[in-house]
Design an enzyme around this catalytic site. Sequence first.
Site, mmCIF file in Angstrom:
data_model
loop_
_atom_site.group_PDB
_atom_site.id
_atom_site.type_symbol
_atom_site.label_atom_id
_atom_site.label_comp_id
_atom_site.label_asym_id
_atom_site.label_seq_id
_atom_site.Cartn_x
_atom_site.Cartn_y
_atom_site.Cartn_z
ATOM 1 N N ALA A 65 84.621 109.955 51.890
ATOM 2 C CA ALA A 65 84.709 110.485 50.533
ATOM 3 C C ALA A 65 84.103 111.879 50.559
ATOM 4 O O ALA A 65 83.338 112.217 51.471
ATOM 5 C CB ALA A 65 83.948 109.573 49.578
ATOM 6 N N GLY A 108 84.699 106.563 53.573
ATOM 7 C CA GLY A 108 85.929 106.320 52.811
ATOM 8 C C GLY A 108 87.180 106.392 53.675
ATOM 9 O O GLY A 108 88.198 105.764 53.362
ATOM 10 N N GLU A 111 87.477 103.091 55.181
ATOM 11 C CA GLU A 111 87.834 102.162 54.105
ATOM 12 C C GLU A 111 89.300 102.321 53.700
ATOM 13 O O GLU A 111 89.984 101.338 53.426
ATOM 14 C CB GLU A 111 86.894 102.393 52.914
ATOM 15 C CG GLU A 111 85.464 101.974 53.248
ATOM 16 C CD GLU A 111 84.433 102.475 52.233
ATOM 17 O OE1 GLU A 111 84.328 103.701 52.047
ATOM 18 O OE2 GLU A 111 83.747 101.638 51.622
ATOM 19 N N GLU A 131 77.576 105.881 55.411
ATOM 20 C CA GLU A 131 77.020 106.141 54.067
ATOM 21 C C GLU A 131 75.510 106.024 54.031
ATOM 22 O O GLU A 131 74.831 106.770 53.319
ATOM 23 C CB GLU A 131 77.630 105.165 53.050
ATOM 24 C CG GLU A 131 79.088 105.434 52.708
ATOM 25 C CD GLU A 131 80.068 104.747 53.646
ATOM 26 O OE1 GLU A 131 79.663 104.273 54.732
ATOM 27 O OE2 GLU A 131 81.254 104.690 53.275
HETATM 28 N N1 CO8 Z 1 82.931 115.458 52.544
HETATM 29 C C1 CO8 Z 1 83.046 116.772 52.310
HETATM 30 N N2 CO8 Z 1 83.234 117.678 53.296
HETATM 31 C C2 CO8 Z 1 83.307 117.223 54.557
HETATM 32 C C3 CO8 Z 1 83.200 115.855 54.881
HETATM 33 C C4 CO8 Z 1 83.001 114.943 53.797
HETATM 34 N N3 CO8 Z 1 82.927 113.626 53.996
HETATM 35 N N4 CO8 Z 1 83.288 115.723 56.209
HETATM 36 C C5 CO8 Z 1 83.457 116.954 56.718
HETATM 37 N N5 CO8 Z 1 83.477 117.861 55.720
HETATM 38 C C6 CO8 Z 1 83.613 119.325 55.830
HETATM 39 C C7 CO8 Z 1 82.368 119.959 56.399
HETATM 40 O O1 CO8 Z 1 81.395 120.123 55.404
HETATM 41 C C8 CO8 Z 1 82.911 121.249 56.933
HETATM 42 O O2 CO8 Z 1 83.079 122.151 55.863
HETATM 43 P P1 CO8 Z 1 82.501 123.675 55.983
HETATM 44 O O3 CO8 Z 1 83.333 124.282 57.100
HETATM 45 O O4 CO8 Z 1 82.802 124.245 54.640
HETATM 46 O O5 CO8 Z 1 81.074 123.552 56.342
HETATM 47 C C9 CO8 Z 1 84.300 120.869 57.434
HETATM 48 O O6 CO8 Z 1 84.642 119.635 56.771
HETATM 49 C C10 CO8 Z 1 84.342 120.603 58.910
HETATM 50 O O7 CO8 Z 1 83.337 119.666 59.214
HETATM 51 P P2 CO8 Z 1 82.215 119.894 60.350
HETATM 52 O O8 CO8 Z 1 81.971 121.357 60.533
HETATM 53 O O9 CO8 Z 1 81.048 119.047 60.019
HETATM 54 O O10 CO8 Z 1 82.993 119.328 61.613
HETATM 55 P P3 CO8 Z 1 82.338 118.723 62.940
HETATM 56 O O11 CO8 Z 1 83.481 118.552 63.895
HETATM 57 O O12 CO8 Z 1 81.152 119.519 63.359
HETATM 58 O O13 CO8 Z 1 81.782 117.258 62.490
HETATM 59 C C11 CO8 Z 1 81.912 115.086 61.405
HETATM 60 C C12 CO8 Z 1 82.669 116.247 62.089
HETATM 61 C C13 CO8 Z 1 80.993 114.403 62.408
HETATM 62 C C14 CO8 Z 1 82.951 114.125 60.880
HETATM 63 C C15 CO8 Z 1 81.061 115.655 60.245
HETATM 64 O O14 CO8 Z 1 81.893 116.501 59.444
HETATM 65 C C16 CO8 Z 1 80.483 114.603 59.326
HETATM 66 O O15 CO8 Z 1 79.495 113.952 59.675
HETATM 67 N N6 CO8 Z 1 81.079 114.402 58.124
HETATM 68 C C17 CO8 Z 1 80.580 113.481 57.115
HETATM 69 C C18 CO8 Z 1 80.903 112.060 57.505
HETATM 70 C C19 CO8 Z 1 80.356 111.128 56.465
HETATM 71 O O16 CO8 Z 1 79.167 110.979 56.261
HETATM 72 N N7 CO8 Z 1 81.271 110.419 55.775
HETATM 73 C C20 CO8 Z 1 80.905 109.450 54.777
HETATM 74 C C21 CO8 Z 1 80.960 110.057 53.443
HETATM 75 S S1 CO8 Z 1 80.391 108.964 52.167
HETATM 76 C C22 CO8 Z 1 81.699 107.948 51.859
HETATM 77 O O17 CO8 Z 1 82.715 108.079 52.431
HETATM 78 C C23 CO8 Z 1 81.620 106.854 50.848
HETATM 79 C C24 CO8 Z 1 80.450 106.999 49.964
HETATM 80 C C25 CO8 Z 1 80.430 105.880 48.977
HETATM 81 C C26 CO8 Z 1 79.454 106.222 47.926
HETATM 82 C C27 CO8 Z 1 79.732 105.490 46.673
HETATM 83 C C28 CO8 Z 1 79.370 106.362 45.470
HETATM 84 C C29 CO8 Z 1 79.859 105.760 44.175
#
Ligand code: CO8
Length: 257
Positions: A65, A108, A111, A131
């Site tokens: 997400a 997400g 999921e 998460e």
């Molecule tokens: N959301 C928003 N932006 C993202 C996400 C994300 N999940 N993942 C990556 N991006 C963005 C980065 O911020 C980056 O943007 P920018 O260039 O502007 O900084 C761009 O995508 C490229 O990402 P990276 O530079 O980080 O790429 P890497 O190859 O270095 O790393 C990873 C890749 C390991 C996948 C890393 O991006 C990462 O850890 N991403 C987040 C993964 C994560 O934690 N996902 C879970 C999210 S929470 C969820 O899904 C459910 C939450 C439920 C909550 C319920 C609430 C009601």
Amino acid sequence: MSVTILVDRPAERVARITLNRPEALNALNLQAMREITTAAAGLDRDPDVGAIVVTGSAKAFAAGADVKEMAPRSFGDVFAADWFAGWDALSRVRTPLVAGVAGYALGGGCELAMMCDVLIAADTAKFGQPEITLGVIPGMGGSQRLTRAIGKAKAMDLILTGRTIDAAEAERAGLVSRLVAADALLAETTATASKIASMSKPAAMLAKEAVNRAFESSLSEGLLFERRLFHATFATHDQKEGMAAFTEKRPAEFRHA
Ligand code: CO8
């Protein structure tokens, strides 16, 4: 006009939704949720679509997400808007969904892949529910679907540690239907969707409904449900055609009715 997805028809009776937010590794923001569920619901109503592929890019199916969109929200915001409830619309799609997963399928993204019926993974795929590392928990079904898919022991491991597993471990755990080389993913996903779409559509829809009922009911209720759906297939043209074709040693020509 969709901004976060591309929709095309890679083969006869097959539609494909490709997540297309490369700048955010296909992170699923609210707009993506609306566009994916709206597209899938529209394709579900199309009698010429027998299977729907959901896929991303070589680097990411979806990295979760959208954290940036979620970060400033309060409890009141997410509760009042029933954040993520919109994804339930995807679970109501009756046409089989085939996920083609390469790269990151995190949070997400994992999921979303689990909301699909057949999950084909490239050897580059990485799955996880990170998460907890953000101070939250899965919110699009992960704690339920992952537990049903791979069992409590492994689901607890992934959800409590946030660790990522590779495609081979995901396949061993039973999360993945098939594992393929990355360069074969799109072809294999389309071929699988084509195969499903070549079957009688009512039979495929009933089969999907019957398998899904295994998650919702007791064994005796599920067996009764399956039997009644099986009986119902005898009301279709395709049952007559499929069985006649077998007897006459020729390919079946389904009318999807
Ligand atoms: N959301 C928003 N932006 C993202 C996400 C994300 N999940 N993942 C990556 N991006 C963005 C980065 O911020 C980056 O943007 P920018 O260039 O502007 O900084 C761009 O995508 C490229 O990402 P990276 O530079 O980080 O790429 P890497 O190859 O270095 O790393 C990873 C890749 C390991 C996948 C890393 O991006 C990462 O850890 N991403 C987040 C993964 C994560 O934690 N996902 C879970 C999210 S929470 C969820 O899904 C459910 C939450 C439920 C909550 C319920 C609430 C009601």
